[in-house]
Motif scaffolding. Structure first.
Motif, PDB file in Angstrom:
ATOM      1  N   LYS A   7       3.467   2.375   6.393  1.00 43.59           N
ATOM      2  CA  LYS A   7       3.086   1.493   5.285  1.00 43.59           C
ATOM      3  C   LYS A   7       1.927   2.098   4.492  1.00 43.59           C
ATOM      4  CE  LYS A   7       1.458  -3.024   3.988  1.00 43.59           C
ATOM      5  NZ  LYS A   7       0.575  -4.099   4.350  1.00 43.59           N
ATOM      6  N   GLU A   8       0.932   2.636   5.210  1.00 45.05           N
ATOM      7  CA  GLU A   8      -0.216   3.257   4.534  1.00 45.05           C
ATOM      8  C   GLU A   8       0.225   4.401   3.628  1.00 45.05           C
ATOM      9  OE1 GLU A   8      -3.330   4.416   7.225  1.00 45.05           O
ATOM     10  OE2 GLU A   8      -3.440   2.398   8.097  1.00 45.05           O
ATOM     11  N   ARG A   9       1.284   5.114   4.034  1.00 41.75           N
ATOM     12  CA  ARG A   9       1.804   6.225   3.226  1.00 41.75           C
ATOM     13  C   ARG A   9       2.697   5.744   2.093  1.00 41.75           C
ATOM     14  NH1 ARG A   9       4.268   9.480   7.983  1.00 41.75           N
ATOM     15  NH2 ARG A   9       2.494   9.336   9.346  1.00 41.75           N
ATOM     16  N   GLY A  10       2.970   4.442   2.068  1.00 42.53           N
ATOM     17  CA  GLY A  10       3.833   3.901   1.033  1.00 42.53           C
ATOM     18  C   GLY A  10       5.310   3.953   1.381  1.00 42.53           C
ATOM     19  N   ASP A  11       5.640   4.331   2.602  1.00 41.75           N
ATOM     20  CA  ASP A  11       7.032   4.419   3.050  1.00 41.75           C
ATOM     21  C   ASP A  11       7.432   3.078   3.676  1.00 41.75           C
ATOM     22  OD1 ASP A  11       9.496   4.996   4.120  1.00 41.75           O
ATOM     23  OD2 ASP A  11       8.861   6.840   5.135  1.00 41.75           O
TER      24      ASP A  11
END
Length: 101
Positions: A60-64
């Motif tokens: 989630k932090e990576r935007g995935d």
């Protein structure tokens, strides 16, 4: 014709993070006694659950969001498997968990 939702929004992802986090808190309270033969198995399940949960946070932090959502589903799959096997006592909560029978 029914319109299908094909995207994982941040709102939906946050909902499933919250739901999974709540379930983890519940199963931790329902662990078998430490002297039980099932305790080590339950700890192994809990390790897998928490690992997938932490993976989901990282994705989630990576935007995935897609992979984060998939990781949350794996975590919850382990939760439900442990509950059905009787590794975690969740009482009669068949709303959050898939109980046997």
């Amino acid at each position: 014709m029914i319109e299908l939702n094909k995207e994982i929004t941040e709102e939906k992802l946050n909902y499933y993070f919250k739901r999974t986090e709540e379930a983890i808190k519940i199963i931790k309270k329902g662990m078998p006694p430490k002297r039980s033969l099932l305790y080590d198995v339950a700890k192994d399940f809990l390790l897998m659950i928490e690992s997938y949960f932490e993976d989901a946070k990282a994705f989630k932090e990576r935007g995935d969001y897609v992979t984060a959502f998939a990781s949350l589903n794996y975590a919850y799959g382990w939760i439900d498997a442990g509950v059905r096997l009787g590794l975690f006592d969740v009482g009669d909560d068949d709303v959050r968990f898939t109980l046997a029978k």
